[in-house]
Scaffold this motif. Structure first.
Motif, PDB file in Angstrom:
ATOM      1  N   ALA A 168       0.835  -1.208   0.000  1.00 41.69           N
ATOM      2  CA  ALA A 168       0.000   0.000   0.000  1.00 41.69           C
ATOM      3  C   ALA A 168       0.865   1.252   0.000  1.00 41.69           C
ATOM      4  CB  ALA A 168      -0.928  -0.012   1.209  1.00 41.69           C
ATOM      5  N   ALA A 169       1.965   1.228   0.749  1.00 43.14           N
ATOM      6  CA  ALA A 169       2.879   2.375   0.775  1.00 43.14           C
ATOM      7  C   ALA A 169       3.522   2.574  -0.588  1.00 43.14           C
ATOM      8  CB  ALA A 169       3.942   2.177   1.847  1.00 43.14           C
ATOM      9  N   ASN A 170       3.912   1.484  -1.254  1.00 49.31           N
ATOM     10  CA  ASN A 170       4.499   1.586  -2.596  1.00 49.31           C
ATOM     11  C   ASN A 170       3.505   2.152  -3.603  1.00 49.31           C
ATOM     12  OD1 ASN A 170       6.977   0.631  -1.801  1.00 49.31           O
ATOM     13  ND2 ASN A 170       6.578  -1.478  -2.417  1.00 49.31           N
ATOM     14  N   GLU A 171       2.255   1.725  -3.530  1.00 52.13           N
ATOM     15  CA  GLU A 171       1.228   2.236  -4.439  1.00 52.13           C
ATOM     16  C   GLU A 171       1.005   3.729  -4.213  1.00 52.13           C
ATOM     17  OE1 GLU A 171      -2.392  -0.022  -4.432  1.00 52.13           O
ATOM     18  OE2 GLU A 171      -1.299  -1.905  -4.579  1.00 52.13           O
ATOM     19  N   ALA A 172       0.989   4.155  -2.963  1.00 57.48           N
ATOM     20  CA  ALA A 172       0.789   5.570  -2.655  1.00 57.48           C
ATOM     21  C   ALA A 172       1.964   6.401  -3.167  1.00 57.48           C
ATOM     22  CB  ALA A 172       0.620   5.760  -1.152  1.00 57.48           C
ATOM     23  N   ALA A 173       3.184   5.883  -3.000  1.00 60.91           N
ATOM     24  CA  ALA A 173       4.363   6.605  -3.480  1.00 60.91           C
ATOM     25  C   ALA A 173       4.354   6.687  -5.002  1.00 60.91           C
ATOM     26  CB  ALA A 173       5.640   5.922  -2.997  1.00 60.91           C
ATOM     27  N   ALA A 174       3.968   5.616  -5.683  1.00 65.79           N
ATOM     28  CA  ALA A 174       3.923   5.613  -7.145  1.00 65.79           C
ATOM     29  C   ALA A 174       2.869   6.592  -7.661  1.00 65.79           C
ATOM     30  CB  ALA A 174       3.639   4.205  -7.658  1.00 65.79           C
ATOM     31  N   ALA A 175       1.770   6.725  -6.961  1.00 66.54           N
ATOM     32  CA  ALA A 175       0.718   7.648  -7.387  1.00 66.54           C
ATOM     33  C   ALA A 175       1.178   9.093  -7.268  1.00 66.54           C
ATOM     34  CB  ALA A 175      -0.538   7.420  -6.558  1.00 66.54           C
ATOM     35  N   ASN A 176       2.086   9.374  -6.333  1.00 68.06           N
ATOM     36  CA  ASN A 176       2.563  10.739  -6.126  1.00 68.06           C
ATOM     37  C   ASN A 176       3.693  11.129  -7.070  1.00 68.06           C
ATOM     38  OD1 ASN A 176       0.749  11.227  -4.073  1.00 68.06           O
ATOM     39  ND2 ASN A 176       2.124  10.465  -2.496  1.00 68.06           N
ATOM     40  N   LEU A 177       4.280  10.181  -7.788  1.00 66.31           N
ATOM     41  CA  LEU A 177       5.368  10.491  -8.708  1.00 66.31           C
ATOM     42  C   LEU A 177       4.844  11.211  -9.941  1.00 66.31           C
ATOM     43  CD1 LEU A 177       7.488   7.217  -8.722  1.00 66.31           C
ATOM     44  CD2 LEU A 177       8.065   9.380  -7.662  1.00 66.31           C
ATOM     45  N   ALA A 178       5.631  12.145 -10.438  1.00 65.12           N
ATOM     46  CA  ALA A 178       5.283  12.808 -11.691  1.00 65.12           C
ATOM     47  C   ALA A 178       5.553  11.829 -12.833  1.00 65.12           C
ATOM     48  CB  ALA A 178       6.124  14.060 -11.859  1.00 65.12           C
ATOM     49  N   ALA A 179       4.914  12.044 -13.937  1.00 67.25           N
ATOM     50  CA  ALA A 179       5.133  11.183 -15.100  1.00 67.25           C
ATOM     51  C   ALA A 179       6.587  11.281 -15.536  1.00 67.25           C
ATOM     52  CB  ALA A 179       4.211  11.590 -16.234  1.00 67.25           C
ATOM     53  N   ILE A 180       7.195  10.139 -15.775  1.00 71.04           N
ATOM     54  CA  ILE A 180       8.596  10.099 -16.189  1.00 71.04           C
ATOM     55  C   ILE A 180       8.647  10.040 -17.708  1.00 71.04           C
ATOM     56  CG2 ILE A 180      10.712   8.745 -16.096  1.00 71.04           C
ATOM     57  CD1 ILE A 180       9.761   7.733 -13.361  1.00 71.04           C
ATOM     58  N   GLU A 181       9.401  10.968 -18.295  1.00 66.84           N
ATOM     59  CA  GLU A 181       9.523  10.997 -19.748  1.00 66.84           C
ATOM     60  C   GLU A 181      10.737  10.161 -20.167  1.00 66.84           C
ATOM     61  OE1 GLU A 181      10.294  14.147 -23.348  1.00 66.84           O
ATOM     62  OE2 GLU A 181       9.394  14.870 -21.500  1.00 66.84           O
ATOM     63  N   LEU A 182      10.483   9.161 -20.974  1.00 67.67           N
ATOM     64  CA  LEU A 182      11.560   8.300 -21.455  1.00 67.67           C
ATOM     65  C   LEU A 182      12.323   8.984 -22.579  1.00 67.67           C
ATOM     66  CD1 LEU A 182       9.631   4.912 -21.610  1.00 67.67           C
ATOM     67  CD2 LEU A 182      11.239   5.668 -19.866  1.00 67.67           C
TER      68      LEU A 182
END
Length: 126
Positions: free
Chosen positions: A31-45
């Motif tokens: 659950a903590a990992n999902e919350a952290a991933a949701a807060n990340l900005a979109a990463i441009e490849l």
């Protein structure tokens, strides 16, 4: 005898209690990992490689160019095993440039006009 049965029952249930606490810890971490991933900005490849070409220039020198999708950047090298120089443009169709006097126009199909530091522009074809 009764004490032995109680002791065996307790011993059998002890691993199950440990499994439950491990599962709860794993669920909390997920659950903590999902919350952290949701807060990340979109990463441009970075863009994908479009073409990797070697060119013979009119002064008989070689230029090795890696073109990238989007036509806003390319890497130019003077030798196949040399360190490349990244040339960029704000939009597709503009000359690709880098600090030091690098400039390039053209494409992987028709050839390029390349300006190297301290040298004049020269046409190069594959």
């Amino acid at each position: 005898m009764k004490n032995a049965i109680l002791l065996l029952t307790a011993a059998a249930l002890l691993p199950l209690a440990a499994c439950n606490s491990k599962q709860e810890a794993a669920n909390a971490a997920a659950a903590a990992n999902e919350a952290a991933a949701a807060n990340l900005a979109a990463i441009e490849l970075p863009p994908a490689i479009k073409a990797d070409k070697s060119f013979r220039c009119k002064d008989n020198s070689l230029a090795f160019v890696t073109f990238f999708e989007g036509d806003t950047q390319a890497v130019v090298k003077d030798a196949a095993d040399a360190t490349g120089t990244l040339l960029k443009a704000a939009t597709a169709g503009e000359p690709l440039t880098a600090e030091g006097g690098w400039s390039m126009t053209g494409d992987s199909e028709k050839g390029v006009t390349l300006t190297r530091p301290g040298k004049s522009a020269i046409e190069c074809h594959s």
